[in-house]
Design a protein around this motif. Structure first.
Motif: not given
Length: 324
Positions: A38, A188, A213-216, A241, A323
């Motif tokens: 991650q 990523k 990949p999932n959050k800013r 985020d 993460e």
């Protein structure tokens, strides 16, 4: 009678063990490992440039720390790990860089690499770039560490000693950034610098948007009052985020004899007032960081810390991990 004496001794012993927590007691002792494959962030420090205790400080907030230092009080820095790509990056080169290198190394799954794959600087104030000196021949004698800097800061490092010696000796290579221009570090992980208003004696000042990949994530450790920025901070918070933002001073009373106009950081009470009508999920994004040595938020059990949490906001603490 003997049994009663024993019982009294036990009660006194337990009472001593449950004594109020010393504010200099370490908050955490173990560096958390990031999740497998991650992209993750670890907070490496949350204190303003000159650290805590502050040089020549005679206030109560420093007295005990000179004789009983708190190892968790380190100057503001973030570490980013991409375990899948075997890459790690440091944001800010602080006077605490030696320990922060170690924390970042221990936080990654691949713990064999001592030096980050890149160091991102925000500006040329002492807590944000002077750690570069430890990459020189008197210390690590590193080889070609990429240091990301804006144009004025790049020129400052290359043209002025002792920083120019790091360049000449090949300890660092300065990578020029541009305002609002994205840098792709791994498949990523992306980073975008953006300029903010601040005292710019030797360089520009930037914040960063860090995109996993999932959050800013938003990182603005140093800025002048929010109304001096042509950008709406509330809109910027809505785009991310997590937002690590300048929390140098809790309020004006903390500054005392100093001229407020010389240090126009947004007070935490001002930021909380500005954000008070945000929904709870937006408030939760905010993490105050870059805390001055006088800031009561450095004590997690202070009434001011409790007030910030009660109002729905967060306070950045060393070893916090997220993460991305």
């Amino acid at each position: 009678m003997t049994q009663i004496k024993v019982l009294v001794f036990i009660l006194i012993f337990l009472a001593c063990k449950e004594a109020p927590r010393n504010i200099t007691e370490p908050l955490k002792d173990v560096v958390p490992k990031s999740a497998t494959n991650q992209v993750s962030l670890v907070v490496l420090g949350n204190v303003q440039d000159a650290g805590s205790p502050h040089i020549a400080c005679k206030k109560n907030c420093c007295k005990a720390l000179f004789t009983n230092p708190d190892k968790n009080r380190k100057v503001v820095s973030l570490g980013i790990l991409d375990n899948e790509s075997h890459k790690k990056y440091l944001f800010e080169a602080t006077p605490d860089i030696a320990e922060q290198f170690k924390i970042l190394k221990e936080a990654g799954i691949h713990g064999d690499k001592e030096i980050p794959d890149g160091i991102f600087l925000t500006h040329a104030h002492i807590g944000h770039y002077t750690g570069l000196m430890y990459l020189g021949k008197e210390a690590m004698n590193a080889s070609k560490v990429p240091v990301y800097a804006m144009p004025r800061l790049k020129t400052f490092l290359e043209k002025n000693g002792p920083w120019s010696q790091l360049v000449a000796n090949g300890n660092i290579t300065v990578q020029e950034m541009a305002d609002q221009r994205e840098i792709r570090l791994t498949p990523k992980l992306r980073v975008t610098p953006f300029t903010v208003p601040h005292r710019d004696e030797y360089s520009e000042t930037v914040g960063y948007t860090i995109i996993g990949p999932n959050k800013r994530l938003l990182f603005i450790p140093d800025i002048d009052k929010w109304d001096r920025w042509e950008t709406d901070i509330i809109k910027e918070i809505s785009k991310v985020d997590i937002a690590f933002i300048d929390g140098a001073f809790y309020d004006a009373e903390e500054i005392g004899h100093r001229d407020i106009s010389e240090i126009p950081h947004p007070f935490i009470v001002e930021s909380m007032a500005l954000f008070k009508n945000l929904p709870a999920n937006e408030k939760q994004k905010v993490h105050f960081i870059h805390l001055n040595h006088t800031n009561p938020l450095l004590d997690p059990v202070s009434s001011q810390s409790q007030e910030v949490i009660a109002n729905g906001f967060n306070i950045a603490r060393i070893y916090d991990t997220i993460e991305l």
